[in-house]
Design a protein around this motif. Structure first.
Motif, PDB file in Angstrom:
ATOM      1  N   SER A 180       0.833  -1.203   0.000  1.00 13.82           N
ATOM      2  CA  SER A 180       0.000   0.000   0.000  1.00 13.82           C
ATOM      3  C   SER A 180       0.871   1.259   0.000  1.00 13.82           C
ATOM      4  O   SER A 180       0.629   2.195  -0.760  1.00 13.82           O
TER       5      SER A 180
ATOM      6  N   ASN B 214       2.375   1.720  -3.509  1.00  9.53           N
ATOM      7  CA  ASN B 214       1.460   2.273  -4.511  1.00  9.53           C
ATOM      8  C   ASN B 214       1.117   3.735  -4.228  1.00  9.53           C
ATOM      9  O   ASN B 214       0.935   4.532  -5.150  1.00  9.53           O
TER      10      ASN B 214
ATOM     11  N   HIS C 160      -5.476  -1.933  -5.220  1.00 10.99           N
ATOM     12  CA  HIS C 160      -4.095  -1.457  -5.118  1.00 10.99           C
ATOM     13  C   HIS C 160      -3.673  -1.108  -3.698  1.00 10.99           C
ATOM     14  O   HIS C 160      -2.606  -0.542  -3.501  1.00 10.99           O
TER      15      HIS C 160
ATOM     16  N   LEU D 211      -5.499   4.898  -2.116  1.00 10.95           N
ATOM     17  CA  LEU D 211      -5.557   3.690  -2.951  1.00 10.95           C
ATOM     18  C   LEU D 211      -6.951   3.089  -3.002  1.00 10.95           C
ATOM     19  O   LEU D 211      -7.323   2.459  -3.995  1.00 10.95           O
TER      20      LEU D 211
ATOM     21  N   PHE E 283      -2.552   2.615 -13.709  1.00 11.44           N
ATOM     22  CA  PHE E 283      -2.115   1.612 -12.727  1.00 11.44           C
ATOM     23  C   PHE E 283      -2.663   0.262 -13.137  1.00 11.44           C
ATOM     24  O   PHE E 283      -3.857   0.145 -13.423  1.00 11.44           O
TER      25      PHE E 283
ATOM     26  N   GLU F   1      -2.294  -4.092 -12.042  1.00 12.10           N
ATOM     27  CA  GLU F   1      -1.634  -5.260 -11.458  1.00 12.10           C
ATOM     28  C   GLU F   1      -1.157  -6.075 -12.660  1.00 12.10           C
ATOM     29  O   GLU F   1      -1.961  -6.384 -13.551  1.00 12.10           O
TER      30      GLU F   1
ATOM     31  N   ASP G 100       1.996  -2.848 -10.998  1.00 12.92           N
ATOM     32  CA  ASP G 100       1.885  -3.269  -9.609  1.00 12.92           C
ATOM     33  C   ASP G 100       2.212  -4.765  -9.550  1.00 12.92           C
ATOM     34  O   ASP G 100       1.442  -5.603 -10.006  1.00 12.92           O
TER      35      ASP G 100
ATOM     36  N   THR H  84       5.941  -1.321  -8.611  1.00 13.38           N
ATOM     37  CA  THR H  84       5.784  -1.416  -7.156  1.00 13.38           C
ATOM     38  C   THR H  84       5.851  -2.879  -6.738  1.00 13.38           C
ATOM     39  O   THR H  84       5.379  -3.763  -7.460  1.00 13.38           O
TER      40      THR H  84
ATOM     41  N   VAL I  33       9.607   0.699  -4.396  1.00 15.39           N
ATOM     42  CA  VAL I  33       9.203   1.317  -5.656  1.00 15.39           C
ATOM     43  C   VAL I  33      10.466   1.474  -6.485  1.00 15.39           C
ATOM     44  O   VAL I  33      11.467   2.005  -6.001  1.00 15.39           O
TER      45      VAL I  33
END
Length: 445
Positions: free
Chosen positions: A110, A113, A137, A143, A207, A209, A242, A271, A285
């Protein structure tokens, strides 16, 4: 040690009720774990098919030893020079494309991100974010705002957030029969950018995943990231991958899941979290020099009390060592392929299995009520994992319909483990089919 009912009563009394348990009807009390197994207070052994945090295996001796040894020497913040921090950053940089050569260390996915969002906004001077539907996220306020999986049930969508369809070729807008689903899904993002710009809005970041997890273990089609990145860059935004659930070799053939898209694809920010510390809270990051420099131009320092401390970095280094030494990437590919093969055999046998998808040890089994409509078999999925738990196998469900069985076990998961789980699934599904055919159909007098 307290008996399980006492522990449960104390938990109900003292812990926030929104902190849910697995199997709330009959929760498991666990006291120790090793490798891919966890043990309850009676010493019963459960096979763990879901813990992607204990990446190289629960309580791996090398990781425990590294933490213990560094803990005895020194643990403090990163404002002093220490070799562990730079050694770890150097090791991580070897796994990433050359351009991603600047690192920030933090404590959780967390936090990672949240920092990625700040970096993107500072660099682009834009505000808006595009995310995929059902994305998750992280749990910070910033987030939740970019996680449709959460905000749909809370205060809803902010005006600076834009939601693109999940590139799910099994139950999404464009399916496997579409002539070019990659282009079609990428065009949806292009449309969103155009609509936003018409309203005078500016995109800071996209963003994603690298493999959407709570969205239902989705494997985005190859080439999708490249097309999106082109649209995002044209709009002056950055691409954030992510990797918090799926990085560090889980996918087997690559170290990072975004690399499945091809060598020509490089995100602007990556991330990472969960598997990084094998259960210890550490996150990171990685970004480019340009983005990092724009962030520094504010004149405000970035400081994270525990981020990059010597113990966390010692643990991170040990995890990388174990992945290499135990050839866990090759192992993830080998065991993952075997597991997919077994699951596909079950798909032929049991019509409830609509789709088996995955890569390495990240696999989803989509359960459906109806082959044509692909209606999510939510109750059946719930029943199946409850029955598996009674067989000492821990599996869970995900996806918008909570009907996708998700496999993301520690990477030491074996062929035998895979066979055991699928055999048990086969038995339970066979029982379920038998019970269905035995349902009474009126009275025959």
């Amino acid at each position: 040690m307290q008996a399980r009912p006492e522990t449960l009563a104390l938990r109900r009394q003292l812990i926030g009720s929104s902190c849910k348990l697995f199997f709330p009807e009959e929760p498991v009390k666990i006291v120790r774990a090793k490798g891919q197994y966890i043990y309850d207070e009676h010493g019963r052994e459960y096979l763990d098919c879901i813990n992607n945090v204990s990446h190289v295996g629960h309580c791996h001796p090398d990781v425990v030893k590294a933490a213990h040894e560094q803990n005895q020497l020194l643990n403090t913040n990163s404002r002093y020079l220490h070799d562990n921090l730079v050694d770890y950053a150097k090791r991580l940089s070897k796994t990433l494309p050359e351009k991603l050569c600047t690192f920030y260390f933090l404590n959780s996915g967390s936090e990672a991100n949240d920092l990625a969002l700040r970096l993107a906004r500072q660099y682009t001077k834009h505000k808006d974010v595009i995310v995929l539907d059902h994305a998750y996220h992280g749990h910070l306020t910033s987030l939740i705002d970019i996680s449709p999986y959460k905000f749909r049930n809370l205060e809803g969508q902010k005006e600076w957030v834009h939601v693109a369809p999940l590139p799910d070729t099994y139950r999404g807008m464009y399916r496997e029969d579409h002539k070019d689903s990659v282009l079609a899904y990428a065009n949806e993002v292009k449309k969103i950018i155009e609509q936003a710009q018409k309203k005078g809005r500016k995109i800071a970041a996209f963003f994603i995943e690298s493999l959407p997890s709570v969205g239902g273990q989705i494997i985005p089609p190859e080439g999708y990231f490249q097309m999106i990145a082109e649209h995002i860059h044209k709009a002056g935004g950055v691409f954030v991958a992510d990797e918090i659930q799926v990085g560090f070799g889980r996918v087997g053939k690559c170290f990072w899941a975004f690399q499945l898209q091809g060598e020509d694809f490089v995100p602007d920010i990556v991330t990472m979290g969960k598997p990084m510390g094998n259960g210890h809270p550490i996150a990171c990051v990685a970004t480019t020099k340009e983005i990092a420099e724009a962030f520094a131009d504010t004149g405000v320092e970035y400081f994270n009390t525990f981020g990059g401390n010597p113990v966390s970095c010692a643990i991170g280094l040990a995890v990388l060592d174990v992945i290499e030494k135990e050839h866990l990437q090759a192992h993830a590919t080998q065991v993952g392929n075997f597991l997919m093969e077994l699951l596909n055999q079950q798909k032929v046998k049991h019509p409830i299995i609509g789709d088996v998808r995955g890569v390495g040890l990240f696999i989803g089994v989509d359960l459906i009520k109806d082959q044509e409509k692909r209606t999510p078999a939510t109750k059946e999925a719930e029943y199946l994992i409850t029955r598996l738990k009674r067989e000492y196998i821990l599996l869970s469900t995900d996806g918008p319909g909570r009907n996708v069985l998700k496999f993301k076990p520690p990477l030491c998961f074996t062929m035998d483990n895979a066979k055991l789980v699928v055999d048990k699934m086969d038995e339970i599904l066979t029982d379920m089919e038998r019970e269905k055919t035995c349902e009474p159909v009126g009275n025959h007098h």
